[in-house]
Design an enzyme around this catalytic site. Structure first.
Site, PDB file in Angstrom:
ATOM      1  N   ASP A  13      16.122  39.221  67.792  1.00 42.32           N
ATOM      2  CA  ASP A  13      15.229  39.193  68.962  1.00 42.32           C
ATOM      3  C   ASP A  13      15.999  38.624  70.161  1.00 42.32           C
ATOM      4  OD1 ASP A  13      15.305  36.548  68.170  1.00 42.32           O
ATOM      5  OD2 ASP A  13      13.130  36.260  68.176  1.00 42.32           O
ATOM      6  N   SER A  14      17.253  38.217  69.928  1.00 39.68           N
ATOM      7  CA  SER A  14      18.164  37.865  71.024  1.00 39.68           C
ATOM      8  C   SER A  14      18.410  39.079  71.921  1.00 39.68           C
ATOM      9  CB  SER A  14      19.487  37.338  70.469  1.00 39.68           C
ATOM     10  OG  SER A  14      20.027  38.229  69.525  1.00 39.68           O
ATOM     11  N   ASP A  67      14.965  41.628  63.129  1.00 41.18           N
ATOM     12  CA  ASP A  67      14.349  40.323  63.376  1.00 41.18           C
ATOM     13  C   ASP A  67      12.885  40.530  63.752  1.00 41.18           C
ATOM     14  OD1 ASP A  67      14.657  37.619  63.555  1.00 41.18           O
ATOM     15  OD2 ASP A  67      15.800  37.644  65.424  1.00 41.18           O
ATOM     16  N   LYS A 108      14.148  39.611  59.151  1.00 39.40           N
ATOM     17  CA  LYS A 108      14.416  38.170  59.252  1.00 39.40           C
ATOM     18  C   LYS A 108      13.198  37.494  59.863  1.00 39.40           C
ATOM     19  CE  LYS A 108      17.330  36.212  62.387  1.00 39.40           C
ATOM     20  NZ  LYS A 108      16.411  35.326  63.128  1.00 39.40           N
ATOM     21  N   GLU A 150      11.836  33.692  61.402  1.00 36.96           N
ATOM     22  CA  GLU A 150      12.064  32.287  61.750  1.00 36.96           C
ATOM     23  C   GLU A 150      11.027  31.496  60.952  1.00 36.96           C
ATOM     24  OE1 GLU A 150      12.407  31.455  65.925  1.00 36.96           O
ATOM     25  OE2 GLU A 150      13.961  32.967  66.177  1.00 36.96           O
ATOM     26  N   GLU A 200      20.729  27.590  61.875  1.00 41.32           N
ATOM     27  CA  GLU A 200      21.178  27.589  63.278  1.00 41.32           C
ATOM     28  C   GLU A 200      21.205  26.182  63.863  1.00 41.32           C
ATOM     29  OE1 GLU A 200      19.397  30.548  65.823  1.00 41.32           O
ATOM     30  OE2 GLU A 200      20.274  29.672  67.635  1.00 41.32           O
TER      31      GLU A 200
END
Ligand code: KIV
Length: 270
Positions: A42-43, A81, A111, A113, A180
């Site tokens: 999502d970056s 993501d 993925k 978070e 991270e």
């Protein structure tokens, strides 16, 4: 084709390599270099779409970019993501979204978070056949709660929480874990304690693998975090190519004869 089993099997043997990509040509460069895992992070929000954070990134945007990356990839495992609030509020909606990333966009895994709220969700997704990569430590979708991007797990309570969540997501069936911006000694301890491979970003050398944002790694970003490393200077190379183009058009040097063609039969018309 790299599978989630290959990623698991590589852990502890050889370092796992992971980079982000958001489009087909970049994915093919990353893939041809032999990277194991391509993350459609999502970056994409910061790296490509011009947002300040990943919070505004939509599910449709991730699905769109995942499709492009899948089309540009032959070997690497493609992980999509799940963006902010596309999971975590309602289990059925989260599973449907993850399913769409696999079924329609063609991703191999998703993925998440993670926090306590994703343990059962991970278990359910894995049961249904959706491979899950967990992400702990600094989770950028919490930027508004953190008030920035602070290092995580820096005190005993924070470190224990990360270790417990890592174990819980491993037990729930996650196939790997991104760590991270956490202290290197905590990342080493987590890597030792859990069976699933850890993939670090700003987490020191002792993880089972490493991940960076593509634009940071090749030197395309205007700014990159201190834990990142620039392995090239693509921004300068692009700036120079674009300046050369502008100069060539303005000086009428481009296009030259070889960039066009003349149709002899048309001579009679003029
Ligand atoms: O979105 C992303 O690129 C990520 C990586 C930094 C792990 O989550």
């Amino acid at each position: 084709m790299v599978s989630v089993r290959d990623v698991r099997a590589k852990a502890g043997d050889e370092p796992i390599t992971m980079l982000t990509a958001y489009d087909a040509p970049t994915a093919s460069i990353v893939d041809e270099a032999g990277v194991d895992v391509i993350l459609v992070g999502d970056s994409v929000g910061n790296a490509v779409l011009g947002y300040e954070t990943t919070v505004p990134v939509t599910f449709e945007q991730v699905a769109h970019h995942t499709g492009a990356v899948v089309r540009g990839t032959e070997n690497a495992l493609v992980v999509a993501d799940m963006p902010f609030l596309s999971y975590g509020t309602d289990e059925a909606a989260a599973i449907e979204n993850a399913g769409e990333l696999l079924k329609e966009a063609g991703a191999d895994a998703v993925k998440l978070e993670c926090g306590p709220h994703t343990i059962e969700l991970t278990r359910r997704m894995v049961e249904l056949g959706i491979p899950v990569m967990a992400h702990l430590g600094l989770t950028p979708q919490h930027v508004n709660q953190y008030g920035g991007y602070p290092r995580q797990g820096t005190d005993r309570d924070g470190a224990e929480r990360i270790l417990e969540l890592a174990r819980a997501h491993g037990d729930a069936g996650a196939f790997s874990l991104v760590l991270e911006h956490v202290p290197s000694n905590l990342a080493a301890e987590v890597t030792e304690a859990v069976e699933l491979p850890t993939i670090g970003i700003g987490a020191g050398p002792d993880c089972d693998g490493q991940v960076l944002v593509f634009h940071d790694a090749v030197g395309l970003s205007e700014w990159s975090p201190s834990f990142s490393k620039q392995f090239g200077d693509v921004r300068t190379a692009m700036q120079s190519a674009v300046s050369d183009y502008v100069e060539a058009v303005e000086s009428r040097e481009f296009p030259a004869d070889e960039h066009g063609h003349v149709e002899p039969d048309l001579d009679e018309l003029y």
